[in-house]
Design an enzyme around this catalytic site. Structure first.
Site, PDB file in Angstrom:
ATOM      1  N   HIS A  93      22.417 -22.666 -49.427  1.00 22.55           N
ATOM      2  CA  HIS A  93      23.677 -22.105 -48.942  1.00 22.55           C
ATOM      3  C   HIS A  93      24.413 -23.058 -47.994  1.00 22.55           C
ATOM      4  O   HIS A  93      25.643 -23.028 -47.910  1.00 22.55           O
ATOM      5  CB  HIS A  93      23.431 -20.776 -48.226  1.00 22.55           C
ATOM      6  CG  HIS A  93      22.887 -19.720 -49.152  1.00 22.55           C
ATOM      7  ND1 HIS A  93      22.319 -18.557 -48.709  1.00 22.55           N
ATOM      8  CD2 HIS A  93      22.808 -19.669 -50.510  1.00 22.55           C
ATOM      9  CE1 HIS A  93      21.922 -17.825 -49.734  1.00 22.55           C
ATOM     10  NE2 HIS A  93      22.202 -18.483 -50.835  1.00 22.55           N
TER      11      HIS A  93
ATOM     12  N   PHE B 155      15.007 -18.182 -50.232  1.00 26.25           N
ATOM     13  CA  PHE B 155      15.072 -19.507 -49.609  1.00 26.25           C
ATOM     14  C   PHE B 155      16.504 -19.986 -49.350  1.00 26.25           C
ATOM     15  O   PHE B 155      16.783 -21.196 -49.464  1.00 26.25           O
ATOM     16  CB  PHE B 155      14.301 -20.538 -50.463  1.00 26.25           C
ATOM     17  CG  PHE B 155      13.033 -19.995 -51.045  1.00 26.25           C
ATOM     18  CD1 PHE B 155      12.084 -19.402 -50.226  1.00 26.25           C
ATOM     19  CD2 PHE B 155      12.790 -20.033 -52.406  1.00 26.25           C
ATOM     20  CE1 PHE B 155      10.912 -18.862 -50.739  1.00 26.25           C
ATOM     21  CE2 PHE B 155      11.631 -19.498 -52.933  1.00 26.25           C
ATOM     22  CZ  PHE B 155      10.685 -18.907 -52.106  1.00 26.25           C
ATOM     23  N   CYS B 156      17.401 -19.075 -49.019  1.00 28.19           N
ATOM     24  CA  CYS B 156      18.809 -19.440 -48.790  1.00 28.19           C
ATOM     25  C   CYS B 156      19.384 -20.203 -49.975  1.00 28.19           C
ATOM     26  O   CYS B 156      20.220 -21.112 -49.805  1.00 28.19           O
ATOM     27  CB  CYS B 156      18.971 -20.261 -47.501  1.00 28.19           C
ATOM     28  SG  CYS B 156      18.518 -19.353 -46.035  1.00 28.19           S
ATOM     29  N   ALA B 157      18.920 -19.840 -51.156  1.00 27.77           N
ATOM     30  CA  ALA B 157      19.471 -20.422 -52.383  1.00 27.77           C
ATOM     31  C   ALA B 157      19.519 -19.287 -53.402  1.00 27.77           C
ATOM     32  O   ALA B 157      18.914 -19.354 -54.480  1.00 27.77           O
ATOM     33  CB  ALA B 157      18.592 -21.572 -52.871  1.00 27.77           C
TER      34      ALA B 157
END
Ligand SMILES: Cc1ncc(COP(=O)(O)O)c(C=O)c1O
Length: 435
Positions: A142, A379-381
């Site tokens: 992100h 995982f911020c993805a």
């Protein structure tokens, strides 16, 4: 004569490179906390198996020593005439040089200390010329996916050549200033991206490229000049220097013209009715008292890795990673996430799901029963993990948790990871699935 591999996973040599040559190898440095004891069910204490390096790596001993050495003379930078202030200023500016050499930056590249990678990508986003279009893959973290005002998002490519083709096509259709943003190593799968080929394509279309190197620099040597990258961003806390500093390195012009990131002392040359901002990107974007100890720590980590030599670091990591992946593959119901297949080069990061368990259940069991620290989630993805989990084999309801959709478990290794931690994880998962 230059030698580059498409995935840049081996040391790079190129004429005119500015990167400091690796000194004759020193032993791999130790990390703090290697003897940390943690409680498990029943009240027993066990040695903590830290398999969460990709989130934040432990502090290297030489990093801790460099910070301790700098503290007694700690003082303000760029402001004081006193000896301690001059010494601290010299250390801070030396840190900039060290970081520049570590990534083989060009002599005239700006090196701006930030808080982390997210701060660095946002800083650059604020400096893009008016009307810039950013091209970014849905596979990004992100921090590299979200800061852009105007962006074209590309679907996860089915193979590396498709990434280059898709970027080529997207950039060809854009008028005006353009920026391609890409990770060097995925924080989800560890897979290496073809950044040299992507830089080449970007430049062919008059675009620039920003490489998110947050997960690459702790594992592989990066040479910005040899790869012809325009900007690179990474974080100290993933590079064994958890003191709150990151960095943005790259071409000066956009950064010199951009709005100062923070407005205040240090960024201005003088103030009358109006402020007269510095043209140099470093003071322009480092207003206020900077994180001096973070910068010193980051530089000390760069020095320690360079002094150890990449050959030794990569060899040990690849040995452990192969052991981890083959161990996981030997357990029925454990499935590794991969975009480009088993054989694609990658750093020491592995994400997986476990049939019959949510990722949160697995992570909690590993912690509470075996003293193992891993990460679970997306995982911020989010778009990328959703894409990987949606492919055959992972799209089961029992992988669900967190926010009602799906998520995965991630294990990651690095300097100081002993084989016992890898073996403990594999045996714990075997144990878990056999219940
Ligand atoms: C590839 C990648 N980019 C960017 C970031 C953001 O880093 P930070 O949280 O230090 O800003 C991360 C952190 O996980 C990452 O893995």
């Amino acid at each position: 004569m230059s030698t580059l591999t498409i995935f840049d996973s081996v040391p790079v040599q190129a004429s005119g490179e500015t990167q400091a040559p690796a000194a004759s190898s020193r032993p791999i440095p130790a990390v703090l906390g290697a003897d940390l004891q943690v409680p498990v069910k029943g009240g027993r204490l066990v040695g903590y198996a830290n398999l969460d390096y990709a989130a934040s790596a432990p502090c290297l001993e030489p990093v801790s020593a460099a910070v301790a050495a700098a503290l007694p003379a700690y003082s303000s930078v760029h402001r004081g005439a006193g000896y301690a202030s001059q010494l601290t200023t010299a250390r801070y500016e030396q840190a900039r040089h060290t970081v520049r050499a570590f990534v083989g930056a060009r002599p005239d590249d700006a090196v701006i200390f930030t808080r982390n990678t997210t701060d660095a990508t946002n800083l650059l986003a604020g400096c893009l010329p008016a009307g810039t279009t950013t091209v970014v893959f849905d596979t990004e973290h992100h921090a590299s996916l979200l800061p852009w005002r105007k962006s074209v998002r590309l679907a996860p490519p089915a193979f590396p050549g498709e990434a280059v083709r898709a970027a080529d096509e997207a950039l060809a259709g854009i008028e005006g200033p353009k920026l391609l943003v890409v990770t060097a190593a995925s924080n989800v799968t560890g897979e290496l991206w073809p950044i040299a080929a992507l830089a080449h394509i970007a430049h062919r279309h008059g675009a620039r490229i920003l490489v998110d190197a947050a997960q690459l620099v702790p594992h592989r040597r990066l040479n910005l000049t040899a790869l012809d990258l325009d900007y690179v961003a990474f974080s100290g806390h993933k590079l064994y220097a958890p003191f709150g500093a990151g960095v943005l390195i790259g071409r000066r012009d956009w950064l010199a013209d951009g709005e100062p990131y923070l407005k205040g002392g240090g960024a201005v040359r003088s103030v009358e009715d109006e402020a007269e901002w510095h043209d140099d990107p470093e003071p322009r974007h480092e207003a206020g008292t900077p994180n001096v100890l973070g910068a010193i720590a980051l530089a000390a980590a760069c020095d320690a890795l360079t002094a150890t030599g990449w050959t030794a670091l990569v060899r040990e990591e690849e040995r452990l990673l192969a052991r981890l992946r083959s161990g996981l593959a030997s357990i029925e119901g454990v499935r590794e996430l991969s975009l480009w297949g088993d054989d694609h080069p990658r750093v020491g990061i592995v994400s997986f799901t476990v049939d019959g368990y949510s990722a949160r259940e697995v992570a909690e069991a590993l912690s509470s029963q075996y003293g193992i620290g891993v990460r679970d989630g997306k995982f911020c993805a989010h778009p990328f993990v959703r894409h990987l989990l949606g492919r055959s084999g992972h799209d089961r309801e029992d992988a669900g948790c967190e926010d009602g959709t799906t998520s995965a478990v991630r294990a990651s290794i690095g300097i100081g990871s002993p084989q016992e931690h890898v073996d403990r994880l594999v045996e714990a998962l075997r144990d878990l699935v056999s219940r």
